[in-house]
Design an enzyme around this catalytic site. Structure first.
Site, PDB file in Angstrom:
ATOM      1  N   GLU A  40       0.950  -1.182   0.008  1.00  0.00           N
ATOM      2  CA  GLU A  40       0.125   0.158  -0.099  1.00  0.00           C
ATOM      3  C   GLU A  40       0.747   1.414  -0.020  1.00  0.00           C
ATOM      4  O   GLU A  40       1.629   1.569   0.980  1.00  0.00           O
ATOM      5  CB  GLU A  40      -0.953  -0.210   1.168  1.00  0.00           C
ATOM      6  CG  GLU A  40      -1.910  -1.122   1.265  1.00  0.00           C
ATOM      7  CD  GLU A  40      -2.952  -1.024   0.520  1.00  0.00           C
ATOM      8  OE1 GLU A  40      -3.175  -0.124  -0.205  1.00  0.00           O
ATOM      9  OE2 GLU A  40      -3.880  -1.987   0.621  1.00  0.00           O
ATOM     10  N   CYS A  60      -2.090   9.286   2.301  1.00  0.00           N
ATOM     11  CA  CYS A  60      -1.933   8.734   1.161  1.00  0.00           C
ATOM     12  C   CYS A  60      -2.803   9.246  -0.071  1.00  0.00           C
ATOM     13  O   CYS A  60      -2.436   9.134  -1.274  1.00  0.00           O
ATOM     14  CB  CYS A  60      -1.771   7.329   1.292  1.00  0.00           C
ATOM     15  SG  CYS A  60      -2.920   6.498   1.970  1.00  0.00           S
TER      16      CYS A  60
HETATM   17  P1  NAD Z   1       7.969   4.668   5.037  1.00  0.00           P
HETATM   18  O1  NAD Z   1       8.097   4.083   3.584  1.00  0.00           O
HETATM   19  O2  NAD Z   1       9.163   5.688   5.247  1.00  0.00           O
HETATM   20  O3  NAD Z   1       8.039   3.707   6.059  1.00  0.00           O
HETATM   21  C1  NAD Z   1       6.788   2.897   6.411  1.00  0.00           C
HETATM   22  C2  NAD Z   1       7.225   1.940   7.265  1.00  0.00           C
HETATM   23  O4  NAD Z   1       8.397   1.193   6.854  1.00  0.00           O
HETATM   24  C3  NAD Z   1       7.623   2.132   8.630  1.00  0.00           C
HETATM   25  O5  NAD Z   1       7.116   1.497   9.662  1.00  0.00           O
HETATM   26  C4  NAD Z   1       9.176   2.229   8.714  1.00  0.00           C
HETATM   27  O6  NAD Z   1       9.684   1.964   9.976  1.00  0.00           O
HETATM   28  C5  NAD Z   1       9.383   0.887   7.707  1.00  0.00           C
HETATM   29  N1  NAD Z   1      10.580   1.039   6.965  1.00  0.00           N
HETATM   30  C6  NAD Z   1      11.465   2.103   6.732  1.00  0.00           C
HETATM   31  N2  NAD Z   1      12.683   1.537   6.093  1.00  0.00           N
HETATM   32  C7  NAD Z   1      12.493   0.267   5.981  1.00  0.00           C
HETATM   33  C8  NAD Z   1      13.319  -0.951   5.344  1.00  0.00           C
HETATM   34  N3  NAD Z   1      14.394  -0.352   4.603  1.00  0.00           N
HETATM   35  N4  NAD Z   1      13.000  -1.978   5.354  1.00  0.00           N
HETATM   36  C9  NAD Z   1      11.923  -2.171   6.129  1.00  0.00           C
HETATM   37  N5  NAD Z   1      10.771  -1.564   6.704  1.00  0.00           N
HETATM   38  C10 NAD Z   1      11.603  -0.041   6.631  1.00  0.00           C
HETATM   39  O7  NAD Z   1       6.627   5.595   4.866  1.00  0.00           O
HETATM   40  P2  NAD Z   1       6.221   6.731   5.770  1.00  0.00           P
HETATM   41  O8  NAD Z   1       6.918   8.108   5.904  1.00  0.00           O
HETATM   42  O9  NAD Z   1       6.107   5.886   7.267  1.00  0.00           O
HETATM   43  O10 NAD Z   1       4.688   7.021   5.321  1.00  0.00           O
HETATM   44  C11 NAD Z   1       4.479   7.765   4.265  1.00  0.00           C
HETATM   45  C12 NAD Z   1       4.315   7.168   2.813  1.00  0.00           C
HETATM   46  O11 NAD Z   1       3.352   5.973   3.095  1.00  0.00           O
HETATM   47  C13 NAD Z   1       3.890   8.031   1.765  1.00  0.00           C
HETATM   48  O12 NAD Z   1       4.349   7.688   0.558  1.00  0.00           O
HETATM   49  C14 NAD Z   1       2.320   7.470   1.696  1.00  0.00           C
HETATM   50  O13 NAD Z   1       1.740   7.708   0.464  1.00  0.00           O
HETATM   51  C15 NAD Z   1       2.343   6.005   2.157  1.00  0.00           C
HETATM   52  N6  NAD Z   1       1.070   5.487   2.873  1.00  0.00           N
HETATM   53  C16 NAD Z   1       0.371   4.675   1.804  1.00  0.00           C
HETATM   54  C17 NAD Z   1      -0.876   4.223   2.472  1.00  0.00           C
HETATM   55  C18 NAD Z   1      -1.716   3.321   1.571  1.00  0.00           C
HETATM   56  O14 NAD Z   1      -2.609   2.730   1.993  1.00  0.00           O
HETATM   57  N7  NAD Z   1      -1.539   3.143   0.276  1.00  0.00           N
HETATM   58  C19 NAD Z   1      -1.260   4.706   3.617  1.00  0.00           C
HETATM   59  C20 NAD Z   1      -0.401   5.694   4.399  1.00  0.00           C
HETATM   60  C21 NAD Z   1       0.728   5.876   3.821  1.00  0.00           C
END
Ligand code: NAD
Length: 495
Positions: free
Chosen positions: A215, A249
């Site tokens: 997602e 998002c």
């Molecule tokens: P992010 O990708 O930085 O982090 C998401 C999660 O991944 C966090 O729990 C983080 O700890 C973990 N993470 C970070 N690096 C990692 C790695 N190398 N390996 C494994 N896990 C890792 O995103 P964010 O800043 O937390 O959220 C914002 C993003 O999420 C935006 O792009 C937004 O559009 C998206 N988002 C999508 C949805 C959806 O339902 N499609 C919902 C909410 C947010």
């Protein structure tokens, strides 16, 4: 750190053992679990709201309660109403040749599902996939974002009251723990986060051949068509940008507006924002930017746009740091960072677009968005968008509401994600649809067994394939080999 990673492995081993000991949770147990979770959400609502508020610095309690607590509760209601039907094996038709046998698909729990949540809606992104995973009879391990430690603590306590760790376990920790988590050999991973980290997750999952639901995010456009009520469209888009301060998002990322109506749109959007939030600095219902890091990025994006010639219209007074009212940006060009990166904040770029073709060109020139919004009444234009433009989902004449329909799948496409954990599609994604064919004793299986070439076999072949073309009746190369002839060279031109 080492302890945290050892703990992950230990819990996974225990969940796996629990799966083997009880591989098919009955409907009754799944219903009991979901009802208990629904009651807990109700009991814990104030604590969850406070925790999310603390994680953000300030977060609208109405938005916390409705989106992060009530929305999963409604999802549970939907699952409870449909679970028996979803779980029921589905009868399928056998092929004509096999008509006397029976075929079905059995939806078997996959096993252990790993859920990785982002910080922007920390509870719904953890609990939502968990609800569907439990409904499908799985065990669940959840890794929360490092930006939501207080929400993680309350969720841990709430779920710890309901479920043993062998069934549901929640983990906090930083990126190293998240990386170790993604590398675990789960039976499915549901990841919510950015496309960049989504790639990391897919890479890690591929080592274990673990299927993933991603997602992700992206730049979701809002088209304000020539036929639109511009004031109503501006009001809706302003709400989309103000909700969670644009940190959603599916927030409208940028607006495509007819050139002649841009001023009218900007004034209407500013008025709408000011009507909702007359004094954002002191308004506890206006959410702040979640961290200093994210606030720094807002300032950098605006500075970049101004340096490249854009005009910024602030829609109210902020605190100069993490309380940022909507910022409408006009005079936008493609080289600005606000048109290159997903915004995920209350900046609203307005791009001039005078026709649907121009809008479609602007959208399809970028990676596929998570959501697409259309404001207008032209049925032909709506149909074109439904059919021609790839986006995770669409709402017509408002923003995001397609996401709140429990019976619809929610997910992205291409850069904005893959798969969905919601609705009937979600149940299936988190189950293995096992094909089961039951062969009946009276079925003439001899049809397919040697010795080959019986009259009945030739008859069946003739019935289903018809006669071969005599012009193509070349001698079989294998037959030639069996006679000791040289291997025919199929690449050599015949003399
Ligand atoms: P992010 O990708 O930085 O982090 C998401 C999660 O991944 C966090 O729990 C983080 O700890 C973990 N993470 C970070 N690096 C990692 C790695 N190398 N390996 C494994 N896990 C890792 O995103 P964010 O800043 O937390 O959220 C914002 C993003 O999420 C935006 O792009 C937004 O559009 C998206 N988002 C999508 C949805 C959806 O339902 N499609 C919902 C909410 C947010």
């Amino acid at each position: 750190m080492k302890d945290a990673i050892e703990m992950l492995h230990d819990v996974l081993a225990r969940q796996r053992a629990a799966c083997l000991a009880s591989p098919w949770p009955e409907l009754k147990q799944r219903v009991r679990d979901l009802k208990a979770l629904r009651q807990a959400l109700s009991r814990y609502q104030d604590r969850l709201v406070t925790a999310m508020n603390d994680d953000f610095g300030r977060r609208s309690s109405f938005e916390c309660r409705t989106l992060d607590v009530m929305f999963p509760a409604l999802q549970i209601d939907h699952a409870l109403a449909n679970l028996q039907r979803w779980m029921k094996p589905q009868r399928r038709r056998t092929d004509l040749l096999f008509r006397t046998n029976t075929a079905k698909v059995v939806y078997q729990p996959k096993g252990v599902v790993g859920v990785i949540a982002a910080w922007n809606f920390p509870i719904v992104e953890a609990v939502g996939p968990m609800i569907m995973a439990l409904a499908a009879g799985n065990r669940v391990m959840i890794k929360m974002s490092e930006f939501s430690p207080r929400s993680t603590a309350v969720l841990c306590e709430m779920l710890g009251e309901l479920f043993p760790q062998e069934q549901v376990a929640v983990f906090g920790g930083g990126v190293e723990v998240a990386q170790a988590f993604a590398a675990l050999p789960f039976d499915h991973i549901v990841f919510t986060g950015s496309p960049a980290v989504g790639r990391e997750i897919m890479r890690a999952a591929s080592a274990n051949l673990t299927p993933v639901t991603l997602e992700l995010g992206g730049k979701s456009p809002a088209i304000v068509a020539q036929s639109a009520d511009v004031t109503a469209a501006a009001r809706s888009i302003a709400h989309g940008k103000a909700f969670n301060a644009g940190q959603a998002c599916v927030a409208p990322d940028y607006a495509l507006v007819p050139r002649a109506r841009i001023d009218e749109f900007v004034n209407a959007a500013r008025d709408a924002f000011q009507h909702m939030y007359p004094a954002p600095v002191n308004d506890p219902e206006y959410t702040s930017i979640a961290s200093d890091r994210h606030a720094t990025r807002v300032n950098e994006l605006l500075a970049d746009a101004i340096a490249k010639g854009a005009t910024v219209t602030p829609c109210g007074t902020g605190d100069g740091w993490r309380v940022v009212p909507m910022q409408i940006v006009t005079g936008v060009t493609a080289d600005m960072r606000i048109m290159q990166e997903e915004l995920f904040n209350p900046i609203l770029p307005v791009v001039a677009c005078d026709s649907l073709d121009e809008s479609i060109q602007a959208i399809t020139a970028r990676p596929r968005p998570l959501a697409l919004y259309y404001y207008g009444t032209d049925v032909g234009e709506i149909k074109r968008l439904e059919r021609e433009v790839h986006a995770g989902g669409m709402t017509i004449n408002d923003w995001a509401w397609h996401v709140f329909q429990s019976d619809l799948p929610f997910g992205g496409t291409g850069n904005s994600g893959t798969g969905s954990w919601r609705g009937p599609e979600g149940f299936r994604a988190l189950s293995h649809g096992k094909a089961v064919l039951s062969m009946k004793r009276w079925f003439p299986i001899g049809l397919f067994r040697p010795p080959y070439g019986t009259r009945l076999q030739r008859l069946v072949s003739w019935l289903f394939l018809g006669k071969p073309d005599p012009a193509l009746c070349i001698p079989c190369p294998h037959a030639a080999l069996a006679d000791g002839a040289a291997t025919p060279d199929i690449n050599r031109e015949s003399a």
